[in-house]
Design a protein around this motif. Structure first.
Motif: not given
Length: 313
Positions: A118-143
């Motif tokens: 019964g959902a009327g909306s779906v959301s898709f994106g083109f962003f990929g998996p987190l990189t190893e460098a992103q996983k190592k930092v406090l906030w992944f968006w800073t890398v």
């Protein structure tokens, strides 16, 4: 312009499940949990005062449940007083170089699952998996993460695959919302508008998740300018906010998650911009850091204070 369906009291405002991983400490997947175990997690959502849930697929993939298990999940949500207005996907890009076709097929299953629950909306994106460098930092968006290729052929592949999903969704009365995210084909307001215009379907629009952009430790377009561009195309909307400090002398930019009403984006103004163009889709509250579910609940209450008092124009 059709009258709005909702007012501040009944507008669907869903809880995100980004605080809850798919893989459990004992190695099992949420996919394989019992109904009672699902209920224990969803009790948090109910206790936070939510009546709507987005079963974000970083937590559970409804599209990959058997029909029987999906019925069990929906039955559970209904017993808890929860509805599912939308389903969001995360890090399953339709143009992933290894899994793009697989994720396209998955996207079709998401649309079918949305119709089933019964959902009327779906959301898709083109962003990929987190990189190893992103996983190592406090906030992944800073890398910097995975970037969509600057390639006309890949852009056209993305457009054609979204158009394919959009037509499927259109048959089932579902809207497709494409999430704005850095270094993707929806990484700026201008490219987002260009993309949805090329797709050319009325039910395909933009998930104006400006928080994904204003949190970057790099120069970005002012949120108000971005919102003015994407407002005519806004559909299912992920809302979150950040504090942002820029020091022109040193070039240092620092950001930090913030509750919706206290961050850089003025959501009262942003929502009014969207409403002026007929926005009539659900919201999703998400927040990184701390007790994100409780902050999301506070954000929901803020939205209910600023949304229109009455249905209609």
């Amino acid at each position: 312009m059709a009258p709005r369906k909702w007012n501040r009291d009944n507008w669907p405002i869903a809880a995100a499940m980004i605080q809850y991983p798919n893989l459990l400490p004992d190695g099992r997947s949420v996919q394989d949990q019992s109904v009672e175990e699902w209920a224990a997690t969803l009790a948090d959502v109910v206790d936070a005062g939510f009546t709507e849930l987005d079963p974000t697929d970083s937590w559970i993939r409804l599209a990959d449940l058997s029909a029987e298990r999906l019925d069990e999940f929906v039955g559970l949500t209904r017993s808890l007083g929860l509805t599912i207005p939308a389903i969001s996907t995360s890090r399953r890009s339709l143009i992933d170089p290894e899994h793009g076709e697989e994720y396209l097929a998955y996207g079709h299953r998401v649309i079918e699952a949305a119709a089933a629950v019964g959902a009327g909306s779906v959301s898709f994106g083109f962003f990929g998996p987190l990189t190893e460098a992103q996983k190592k930092v406090l906030w992944f968006w800073t890398v910097d993460g995975v970037k969509n290729p600057d390639d006309a052929g890949t852009w056209q592949l993305a457009v054609s695959r979204v158009r394919e999903l959009g037509r499927h969704a259109e048959e089932l009365g579902i809207e497709v919302s494409l999430e704005m995210y850095e270094d993707t084909y929806l990484g700026t307001a201008d490219s987002s508008v260009r993309f949805v215009k090329e797709v050319g379907l009325a039910n395909v629009g933009i998930n104006a998740d400006l928080g994904n952009l204003i949190r970057l430790h790099r120069p970005v377009e002012h949120w108000q300018e971005m919102m003015a561009k994407v407002a005519p195309f806004a559909k299912y909307w992920h809302v979150k906010n950040y504090n942002r400090t820029e020091d022109p002398a040193s070039g240092v930019i620092v950001t930090h998650p913030a509750p919706l009403e206290f961050g850089l984006i003025n959501y009262r103004a942003a929502i009014r911009m969207a409403l002026a163009h007929g926005f009539d889709s659900p919201f999703l509250c998400e927040h990184y850091g701390g007790d994100g579910l409780s902050v999301s609940a506070a954000n929901r209450d803020y939205l209910r204070r600023i949304l229109p008092r009455q249905e209609g124009h």
